[in-house]
Design an enzyme around this catalytic site. Structure first.
Site, mmCIF file in Angstrom:
data_model
loop_
_atom_site.group_PDB
_atom_site.id
_atom_site.type_symbol
_atom_site.label_atom_id
_atom_site.label_comp_id
_atom_site.label_asym_id
_atom_site.label_seq_id
_atom_site.Cartn_x
_atom_site.Cartn_y
_atom_site.Cartn_z
ATOM 1 N N GLY A 116 0.775 -1.221 0.000
ATOM 2 C CA GLY A 116 0.000 0.000 0.000
ATOM 3 C C GLY A 116 0.809 1.274 0.000
ATOM 4 O O GLY A 116 2.016 1.294 -0.237
ATOM 5 N N ASP A 161 5.657 6.098 -10.626
ATOM 6 C CA ASP A 161 5.448 7.321 -11.399
ATOM 7 C C ASP A 161 3.958 7.568 -11.599
ATOM 8 O O ASP A 161 3.475 8.703 -11.509
ATOM 9 C CB ASP A 161 6.134 7.211 -12.764
ATOM 10 C CG ASP A 161 7.616 6.890 -12.657
ATOM 11 O OD1 ASP A 161 8.214 7.209 -11.618
ATOM 12 O OD2 ASP A 161 8.161 6.303 -13.606
#
Length: 333
Positions: A240, A267
């Protein structure tokens, strides 16, 4: 991803890739050191963190300008990619060739990176980038709503130069989001970057100690926030995301997906989160979207796609919770 997201159209973004690369992605059944391998797939893509983040933001409807440094000898792939993405190309061209990074991806999702150092820069080259930046900051029609800086610095450029660049953008009143590591991350923090996104390994390097579990990661995240960063986003893959900022401390858990390639996941996460912030979404909505988009990205080569047929399911299956309202700078003072 849809380009019809009108709420984002008035939020232009500038991304900076000082050391971009052509990514040679090679798919393998399993990597065995010293053995002969037959590739299952091969793909060459114009990449680099700033380029990848630009690809996400442009697809989400943001006007995007990309800048940094490219070698003149092999910039055709980047020119084509920028045209496909619909972004403005303001890269500084230098003699030589842009580096090629090799990504060896196995069927279980494990990726082995072989990164080249990049073009060697001189002070005059860096000054050309600063001049490009100053031009955009000084003209209202070119001024971005945010600047994203991604990746490593090329040979010949000291990390302190990154700090000067960040300070220059912040002096113009524009938020700076930086995704870098090592000494460059330390410099970005000292320069007051508005947001940084280390993974757990990069956070441990910044903290100078191992982070063996959630409590240790939580403590290091508090320390990084207390150092003066506006938002700290810590990515931990399938475990997570932790997002700490003025909105409080939030955590997300991505949906279970079949992992194929993790190269662009971080990204995608960072750019997706900026998208949510620029759209003035709630913290929960922004983190849910960014986490789901990152989960979508790991299913294939490239960045995440919000146009995926099951993206609404990925959103529904992403768990987000608010942990507390800690004011970390007060706690850590």
């Amino acid at each position: 991803m849809s380009r019809n997201q009108d709420e984002a159209n008035k939020a232009p973004v500038l991304t900076i890739s000082a050391n971009p690369a052509l990514d040679l992605s090679v798919g393998l059944a399993q990597l065995v050191p010293g053995a002969l391998h037959r590739a299952e797939s091969v793909e060459l893509t114009a990449a680099g963190k700033g380029v990848n983040m630009a690809r996400v933001l442009a697809a989400l409807g943001h006007p995007v300008c990309v800048t940094g440094f490219l070698g003149k000898d092999n910039d055709a792939a980047f020119v084509d990619a920028f045209a496909d993405m619909g972004v403005e190309d303001a890269f500084v061209r230098l003699p030589g060739a842009t580096r090629i990074n090799t990504k060896l991806t196995e069927q279980d999702g494990r990726v082995s990176d072989i990164n080249a150092p990049g073009l060697a820069l001189e002070e005059e080259h860096w000054q050309r980038l600063l001049d490009t930046l100053d031009q955009r900051l000084s003209q209202p029609q070119l001024r971005p709503a945010a600047v994203m800086i991604g990746g490593s610095l090329p040979p010949g450029i000291a990390p302190q130069a990154l700090g000067e660049l960040i300070s220059r953008v912040k002096a113009a009143g524009i938020p700076v989001w930086a995704d870098t590591s090592g000494e460059a991350l330390r410099v970005a923090v000292k320069a007051g970057a508005d947001a940084v996104k280390p993974n757990v390994e990069e956070l441990a390097d910044w903290a100078g100690r191992a982070l063996p579990g959630d409590d240790a990661i939580h403590q290091a995240t508090l320390e990084l926030f207390a150092a003066g960063v506006g938002d700290v986003v810590v990515s931990a893959g399938a475990s997570g995301v932790t997002w700490l900022g003025q909105q409080g401390l939030w955590q997300s858990l991505p949906p279970a997906v079949k992992v194929s390639n993790t190269v662009c996941a971080g990204d995608t996460l960072f750019a997706g989160l900026l998208h949510g912030v620029l759209c003035e979404w709630s913290a929960e909505q922004a983190l849910r979207f960014a986490t789901a988009l990152s989960a979508e990205a790991v299913r294939h080569t490239g960045v995440g796609c919000s146009d995926a047929g099951d993206f609404s399911d990925l959103l529904s299956d992403t768990r987000v919770r608010r942990r507390n309202d800690v004011e970390a700078r007060g706690v850590m003072a």
